[in-house]
Design a protein around this motif. Structure first.
Motif, short mmCIF file in Angstrom:
data_model
loop_
_atom_site.label_atom_id
_atom_site.label_comp_id
_atom_site.label_asym_id
_atom_site.label_seq_id
_atom_site.Cartn_x
_atom_site.Cartn_y
_atom_site.Cartn_z
N ILE A 245 0.83 -1.20 0.00
CA ILE A 245 0.00 0.00 0.00
C ILE A 245 0.87 1.25 0.00
N ASP A 246 1.94 1.23 0.82
CA ASP A 246 2.84 2.39 0.87
C ASP A 246 3.52 2.61 -0.48
N ASP A 247 3.89 1.50 -1.16
CA ASP A 247 4.53 1.63 -2.47
C ASP A 247 3.56 2.23 -3.49
N ASP A 248 2.28 1.81 -3.40
CA ASP A 248 1.29 2.37 -4.32
C ASP A 248 1.10 3.86 -4.08
N ILE A 249 1.06 4.23 -2.79
CA ILE A 249 0.91 5.65 -2.46
C ILE A 249 2.12 6.44 -2.95
N GLU A 250 3.30 5.84 -2.81
CA GLU A 250 4.52 6.52 -3.25
C GLU A 250 4.54 6.68 -4.76
N MET A 251 4.06 5.66 -5.48
CA MET A 251 4.01 5.77 -6.93
C MET A 251 3.03 6.86 -7.37
N ASP A 252 1.93 7.02 -6.62
CA ASP A 252 0.98 8.07 -6.95
C ASP A 252 1.58 9.45 -6.73
N LEU A 253 2.45 9.54 -5.68
CA LEU A 253 3.04 10.84 -5.36
C LEU A 253 4.16 11.22 -6.32
N GLN A 254 4.77 10.22 -6.92
CA GLN A 254 5.90 10.50 -7.77
C GLN A 254 5.45 11.16 -9.08
N GLU A 255 6.23 12.06 -9.55
CA GLU A 255 5.99 12.71 -10.82
C GLU A 255 6.98 12.19 -11.85
N GLU A 256 6.81 12.62 -13.05
CA GLU A 256 7.74 12.23 -14.09
C GLU A 256 9.13 12.76 -13.78
N GLU A 257 10.12 11.95 -14.09
CA GLU A 257 11.50 12.33 -13.79
C GLU A 257 11.88 13.58 -14.58
N PHE A 258 12.43 14.53 -13.87
CA PHE A 258 12.80 15.80 -14.49
C PHE A 258 14.08 15.63 -15.29
N LYS A 259 14.05 16.10 -16.52
CA LYS A 259 15.21 16.06 -17.38
C LYS A 259 15.67 17.50 -17.63
N SER A 260 16.90 17.74 -17.30
CA SER A 260 17.43 19.08 -17.46
C SER A 260 17.59 19.40 -18.94
N PRO A 261 17.14 20.57 -19.39
CA PRO A 261 17.30 20.94 -20.81
C PRO A 261 18.76 21.19 -21.13
N GLU A 262 19.08 21.06 -22.41
CA GLU A 262 20.46 21.31 -22.84
C GLU A 262 20.87 22.76 -22.61
N GLN A 263 19.91 23.66 -22.69
CA GLN A 263 20.19 25.07 -22.47
C GLN A 263 18.98 25.71 -21.79
N ILE A 264 19.20 26.27 -20.60
CA ILE A 264 18.10 26.84 -19.85
C ILE A 264 17.52 28.05 -20.57
N SER A 265 18.40 28.88 -21.05
CA SER A 265 17.97 30.08 -21.79
C SER A 265 19.01 30.40 -22.86
N LYS A 266 18.55 30.90 -23.98
CA LYS A 266 19.47 31.24 -25.07
C LYS A 266 20.35 32.44 -24.73
N ASP A 267 19.94 33.22 -23.71
CA ASP A 267 20.75 34.37 -23.30
C ASP A 267 21.89 33.99 -22.36
N LEU A 268 21.88 32.75 -21.85
CA LEU A 268 22.90 32.30 -20.91
C LEU A 268 23.97 31.49 -21.63
N VAL A 269 25.22 31.73 -21.26
CA VAL A 269 26.32 30.97 -21.83
C VAL A 269 26.34 29.60 -21.17
N THR A 270 26.28 28.56 -21.97
CA THR A 270 26.19 27.19 -21.47
C THR A 270 27.45 26.43 -21.80
N LEU A 271 27.98 25.71 -20.83
CA LEU A 271 29.16 24.88 -21.04
C LEU A 271 28.74 23.50 -21.52
N SER A 272 29.67 22.79 -22.11
CA SER A 272 29.38 21.45 -22.62
C SER A 272 29.60 20.41 -21.53
N LEU A 273 29.16 19.19 -21.79
CA LEU A 273 29.37 18.08 -20.86
C LEU A 273 30.55 17.21 -21.29
#
Length: 571
Positions: free
Chosen positions: A348-376
């Motif tokens: 039951i706790d696992d089901d509740i935890e699955m309900d609470l979980q959201e989709e995994e956040f994926k960081s964008p390659e560039q937050i904003s085009k005005d910001l200088v972004t480094l490579s990985l």
């Protein structure tokens, strides 16, 4: 969601202070039986006297083998008893309030709270009358008191000391938190509170104090700034106890509402909560964070809960405000029915935890085009591009390669159980022409071909991604092959400069682009200066690079000025 799950039949806990606390609780928290043998002529009898129960104690392991390292308060006893966990013995002396006040008519000064210094030499005791005394636990001698006569006007409900034994913090029922100099016993700072405090706990490594108030809230006090920095509100009854985790990131609290809550201090949010059948009177976390020990009303045992985050992935996302905690049974020897019930509850706790979980956040390659972004890209693939000649010279072999001995000639065999030579297939090369076209020997690489066909921003970025996957030596070969001498052309070199300029406009892969550009100029500087188109394109790239770097340099200068001002200004 369950951060701490029940641990049945726990036999041994191998963790320093936690083991000492569990051992002391099991041997001291019960009423101690003192046996005195009185011999008579006709019979021998044993008279058992009971000491009052221990309501508060403090322990340190630094001087465990040298002298007493535990100080305890007994209910209704106007003194402090000292114990040795190494010898498992009660000391003969008792630490009592200093004699000056006893001569003026103050009787039965009952201690209420105490703490041991980190060095294990001193014990600070707070009394219901508002006095705070210092004793040497080795000799039992009185070493002074804090304040002119009293430290607080009301009862002292908490005492704490920092890890360096320089500052003593006292908590009073007069709604004040006072900071004292440990040696001189002078008042450093006094902080007023809106509500009456009742308990205190300290995390010595970080200098954070947790204070519980009568309005069922738990607040975090920073000893450096002497301000309250966090407020945890969620309990619906008096808070009975709380404990910090070893890293100071979590604090676990228990309350009269039968709930045990885990708070995340940096985010100031609740990350775990569950209910128990009996009120938790006291709790503590092991130094490794692996176990949580709890003591409950009408139960004589110490219950251990295991930290599930050490064994499986648990979402530590803050719980919503309308979260309904689940009731958990106290850990202990479990029967088959109990195991089945616990397993169902976990599902039951696992089901509740699955309900609470959201989709995994994926960081964008560039937050904003005005910001200088480094490579990985790893630093090893671009940081040493300008020093490859030095590296090759350093790694040059000292001796010429030696001629290998004649190796035996082996014929290829077919894999299988029977030994059989692999013969070439008949007619495989009969239909093929032996004449090779000269176009197959063209020196343009895959990267060069991609540059030749690039017509858009996406094509240039794809070509740059191809370079990022290569090693430093391979990148040097690719850049060197762009010139006519290396098998390329001036048009290909122009395409490379256009690629650099396009990537600089997007503000992506800033450090990698700079490294590739410097390597290109180093290898083909003379060729660029002789061709007008290459020179014109180089100036365009320079203007783009300069404008981008000026924005970064301006931000750096602004941050440096603010940091210098905050460092030198008197606030």
């Amino acid at each position: 969601m369950m951060v701490y799950a029940s641990l049945a039949q726990a036999r041994t806990v191998r963790c320093g202070v936690f083991r000492l606390c569990v051992r002391c609780l099991m041997r001291i928290s019960d009423k101690l039986l003192i046996t005195e043998n009185k011999q008579r002529k006709s019979e021998c009898c044993t008279i058992k006297k009971k000491m009052p129960p221990i309501i508060e104690f403090s322990a340190e392991t630094v001087r465990e083998k040298d002298w007493d390292n535990i100080a305890a308060i007994h209910a209704g006893v106007p003194g402090i008893t000292t114990w040795s966990s190494g010898r498992e013995k009660l000391s003969d002396r008792m630490l009592k309030h200093h004699e000056d006040d006893l001569q003026t008519g103050i009787k039965a000064v009952i201690p209420k709270c105490l703490t041991l210094s980190s060095c294990g030499n001193f014990v600070i005791v707070g009394y219901k009358t508002g006095h705070v005394d210092m004793f040497n636990i080795q000799s039992g001698e009185y070493r002074g008191h804090y304040g002119e006569k009293k430290a607080h006007e009301g009862s002292v409900c908490g005492v704490a000391m920092d890890i360096l034994s320089q500052v003593v913090v006292t908590l009073g029922m007069d709604k004040t938190v006072k900071f004292w100099n440990f040696k001189t016993k002078e008042l450093i700072h006094s902080l007023d509170t809106e509500m009456i405090p009742n308990r205190i706990a300290i995390h010595k490594e970080s200098g954070m104090l947790a204070v519980a108030f009568d309005d069922f809230t738990l607040q975090i006090l920073d000893m450096d700034t002497k301000r309250f920095v966090r407020n945890f509100d969620g309990h619906s009854a008096n808070i009975t106890d709380f404990s910090f985790s070893r890293d100071g990131r979590w604090i676990v609290s228990s309350s009269m509402d039968c709930s045990i809550r885990t708070w995340d201090i940096p985010s100031a949010r609740l990350i775990d909560c569950f209910l128990v059948d009996d009120i938790c009177k006291s709790l503590t976390l092991s130094p490794t964070g692996e176990y949580l020990a709890t003591v409950h009303v009408d139960n004589v045992g110490i219950y251990l809960w295991v930290n599930r985050t050490l064994y499986t992935h648990i979402s530590l996302r803050p719980l919503p405000s309308d979260y309904i905690p689940q009731r958990r049974t106290l850990p202990g020897p479990a029967l088959d029915d109990d195991i089945a019930q616990t397993t169902a509850q976990d599902e039951i706790d696992d089901d509740i935890e699955m309900d609470l979980q959201e989709e995994e956040f994926k960081s964008p390659e560039q937050i904003s085009k005005d910001l200088v972004t480094l490579s990985l890209a790893p630093e090893s693939r671009w940081k040493n591009l300008l020093n490859l000649d030095i590296i090759k010279k350093r790694n040059k072999p000292k001796e010429p390669p030696k001629k290998l001995k004649a190796a035996p000639f082996f014929l290829p065999t077919v894999p299988g159980l029977e030994f059989q030579f692999a013969l070439p297939e008949k007619g495989k090369f009969q239909d093929e022409s032996r004449i090779r076209h000269s176009t197959n020997f063209f020196n343009t690489t895959e990267f060069g071909k991609k540059l030749e066909t690039a017509n858009s921003e996406e094509d240039y970025i794809t070509a740059l991604e191809m370079l990022k996957k290569l090693s430093s030596a391979a990148i040097e070969i690719e850049v060197n092959s762009l010139s006519p001498e290396g098998g390329g052309s001036l048009a290909l070199m122009l395409r490379f400069l256009q690629m650099i300029g396009t990537v600089l406009k997007t503000n992506r892969d800033f450090e990698v682009t700079q490294a590739y550009l410097v390597l290109f100029v180093k290898l083909h500087g003379s060729t660029i200066s002789e061709d007008s188109e290459l020179t014109k394109q180089s100036r365009t790239v320079l203007e783009q690079q300069t404008s981008t770097w000026e924005r970064i340099q301006t931000s750096f200068n602004r941050c440096e000025c603010i940091a210098s001002f905050l460092k030198s200004a008197v606030l």
